[in-house]
Design a protein around this motif. Structure first.
Motif, PDB file in Angstrom:
ATOM      1  N   LYS A 159      46.226  55.412  34.969  1.00 40.25           N
ATOM      2  CA  LYS A 159      45.326  56.041  34.660  1.00 40.25           C
ATOM      3  C   LYS A 159      43.751  56.004  35.482  1.00 40.25           C
ATOM      4  O   LYS A 159      43.048  56.295  35.820  1.00 40.25           O
ATOM      5  CB  LYS A 159      45.311  57.936  34.266  1.00 40.25           C
ATOM      6  N   THR A 160      43.652  54.532  34.842  1.00 41.73           N
ATOM      7  CA  THR A 160      43.002  53.889  34.342  1.00 41.73           C
ATOM      8  C   THR A 160      41.680  52.836  35.585  1.00 41.73           C
ATOM      9  O   THR A 160      41.107  52.524  35.870  1.00 41.73           O
ATOM     10  CB  THR A 160      41.499  53.670  32.949  1.00 41.73           C
ATOM     11  N   LEU A 161      43.179  52.243  36.040  1.00 40.12           N
ATOM     12  CA  LEU A 161      42.594  51.081  37.342  1.00 40.12           C
ATOM     13  C   LEU A 161      41.772  51.653  37.876  1.00 40.12           C
ATOM     14  O   LEU A 161      42.085  53.020  38.757  1.00 40.12           O
ATOM     15  CB  LEU A 161      44.379  51.046  37.610  1.00 40.12           C
ATOM     16  N   ASP A 162      41.369  50.810  38.783  1.00 42.43           N
ATOM     17  CA  ASP A 162      40.451  50.737  40.111  1.00 42.43           C
ATOM     18  C   ASP A 162      41.254  50.651  41.174  1.00 42.43           C
ATOM     19  O   ASP A 162      42.484  49.927  41.338  1.00 42.43           O
ATOM     20  CB  ASP A 162      38.887  49.746  39.582  1.00 42.43           C
ATOM     21  N   MET A 163      41.008  50.803  42.385  1.00 40.91           N
ATOM     22  CA  MET A 163      41.625  50.437  43.658  1.00 40.91           C
ATOM     23  C   MET A 163      40.787  49.731  44.647  1.00 40.91           C
ATOM     24  O   MET A 163      39.752  51.175  44.452  1.00 40.91           O
ATOM     25  CB  MET A 163      42.070  51.879  44.596  1.00 40.91           C
ATOM     26  N   PRO A 164      40.542  48.519  44.352  1.00 34.69           N
ATOM     27  CA  PRO A 164      41.544  47.784  43.651  1.00 34.69           C
ATOM     28  C   PRO A 164      41.354  47.436  42.632  1.00 34.69           C
ATOM     29  O   PRO A 164      40.474  47.793  41.388  1.00 34.69           O
ATOM     30  CB  PRO A 164      41.481  46.482  44.525  1.00 34.69           C
ATOM     31  N   ASP A 165      42.121  46.334  41.929  1.00 32.43           N
ATOM     32  CA  ASP A 165      42.324  46.166  40.791  1.00 32.43           C
ATOM     33  C   ASP A 165      42.510  44.564  39.821  1.00 32.43           C
ATOM     34  O   ASP A 165      43.303  44.448  40.934  1.00 32.43           O
ATOM     35  CB  ASP A 165      42.468  47.227  39.011  1.00 32.43           C
ATOM     36  N   ILE A 166      42.072  43.892  38.891  1.00 33.92           N
ATOM     37  CA  ILE A 166      42.449  42.360  38.935  1.00 33.92           C
ATOM     38  C   ILE A 166      42.764  42.094  37.386  1.00 33.92           C
ATOM     39  O   ILE A 166      41.663  41.678  36.845  1.00 33.92           O
ATOM     40  CB  ILE A 166      41.737  41.144  39.295  1.00 33.92           C
ATOM     41  N   TYR A 167      43.810  42.028  36.875  1.00 30.41           N
ATOM     42  CA  TYR A 167      43.938  41.908  35.832  1.00 30.41           C
ATOM     43  C   TYR A 167      44.398  39.672  35.714  1.00 30.41           C
ATOM     44  O   TYR A 167      45.459  39.601  36.831  1.00 30.41           O
ATOM     45  CB  TYR A 167      45.121  42.248  34.818  1.00 30.41           C
ATOM     46  N   LYS A 168      43.817  39.004  35.030  1.00 29.29           N
ATOM     47  CA  LYS A 168      44.420  37.650  35.372  1.00 29.29           C
ATOM     48  C   LYS A 168      44.788  37.476  33.268  1.00 29.29           C
ATOM     49  O   LYS A 168      44.902  38.033  33.091  1.00 29.29           O
ATOM     50  CB  LYS A 168      43.246  36.535  34.566  1.00 29.29           C
ATOM     51  N   LEU A 169      46.658  36.804  34.294  1.00 23.00           N
ATOM     52  CA  LEU A 169      47.375  36.821  32.608  1.00 23.00           C
ATOM     53  C   LEU A 169      48.182  35.201  33.081  1.00 23.00           C
ATOM     54  O   LEU A 169      47.987  34.551  33.900  1.00 23.00           O
ATOM     55  CB  LEU A 169      49.126  37.294  32.999  1.00 23.00           C
ATOM     56  N   THR A 170      47.301  34.640  31.947  1.00 22.03           N
ATOM     57  CA  THR A 170      47.099  33.335  31.583  1.00 22.03           C
ATOM     58  C   THR A 170      48.684  33.101  30.169  1.00 22.03           C
ATOM     59  O   THR A 170      48.669  33.757  29.312  1.00 22.03           O
ATOM     60  CB  THR A 170      46.371  32.778  30.654  1.00 22.03           C
ATOM     61  N   PHE A 171      49.574  32.474  30.501  1.00 20.65           N
ATOM     62  CA  PHE A 171      50.684  32.053  29.713  1.00 20.65           C
ATOM     63  C   PHE A 171      50.806  30.134  29.450  1.00 20.65           C
ATOM     64  O   PHE A 171      50.269  29.879  30.417  1.00 20.65           O
ATOM     65  CB  PHE A 171      51.701  32.329  30.960  1.00 20.65           C
ATOM     66  N   GLU A 172      51.757  30.476  28.037  1.00 26.33           N
ATOM     67  CA  GLU A 172      51.575  28.990  28.370  1.00 26.33           C
ATOM     68  C   GLU A 172      53.522  29.080  28.541  1.00 26.33           C
ATOM     69  O   GLU A 172      54.050  29.798  27.613  1.00 26.33           O
ATOM     70  CB  GLU A 172      51.168  28.899  26.752  1.00 26.33           C
ATOM     71  N   TYR A 173      53.526  28.250  29.426  1.00 26.24           N
ATOM     72  CA  TYR A 173      55.260  28.306  29.805  1.00 26.24           C
ATOM     73  C   TYR A 173      55.404  29.898  29.778  1.00 26.24           C
ATOM     74  O   TYR A 173      54.965  30.514  31.031  1.00 26.24           O
ATOM     75  CB  TYR A 173      56.549  27.930  28.453  1.00 26.24           C
TER      76      TYR A 173
END
Length: 189
Positions: A159-173
């Motif tokens: 419910k708090t997300l903006d439109m648009p919104d961007i999240y960066k997910l960093t994975f190691e493997y």
């Protein structure tokens, strides 16, 4: 080896019952241009999108700038809440979050939509290891994917997300190392 996946919730669209073909609104196109500029200084290897027009239009500026094609991934489309219109959207969406295995007629439960989105994301972690990938998607599915890794990403978060919104997910493997919000509407106006 680090892989960065940028989950991009689409910008504002012009309302239409045509989920697949609904385009961005004038405000949405303005925000899509800002998103393109935000990514101009990032090394982006691959751009993927939900097949929904509003998601494609939100990330296609990045693809054009990088001279890349937007690859479509059906499993990043928005969750289907119901086969038809619901009378009370707020009540309908609340119920599927309160009861994750519940689905409305013709719709997907939270669990089913989450499995679909996480499977697509994990496939990218295998096929795009070490890359920076932009993913055009939708708010509910984005939240369900994040929720798979951290239960704090829940209905209230959605419910708090903006439109648009961007999240960066960093994975190691296959292991999620960091989640960072890189869009804030008030800072990007």
């Amino acid at each position: 080896m680090l892989t960065n996946l940028y989950l991009v919730r689409h910008a504002y669209s012009t309302y239409s019952p045509d989920e697949l073909g609904r385009p961005l609104s004038q405000r949405g196109f303005i925000d899509a241009e800002k998103i393109k500029k935000l990514f101009e200084n990032e090394e982006i290897d691959i751009i993927i999108s939900s097949p929904y027009k509003r998601a494609i239009q939100t990330v296609e500026g990045i693809a054009n700038f990088r001279e890349k094609v937007v690859l479509l991934e059906e499993n990043f489309k928005e969750r289907t809440l119901s086969i038809g219109a619901v009378e009370d959207f707020e009540a309908a969406i609340t119920k599927v979050w309160v009861e994750p295995t519940f689905s409305w007629s013709g719709g997907e439960s939270n669990m089913d939509a989450q499995k679909r989105g996480v499977k697509a994301l994990k496939n990218l972690l295998t096929t795009c290891e070490g890359k920076n990938v932009v993913i055009g998607t939708h708010g509910n599915l984005m939240t369900l994917i994040l929720n798979h890794f951290d239960k704090n990403y829940d209905f209230n978060f959605w419910k708090t997300l903006d439109m648009p919104d961007i999240y960066k997910l960093t994975f190691e493997y296959q292991e999620l190392k960091e989640v960072k919000r890189i869009w804030n509407r008030t800072e990007n106006i």
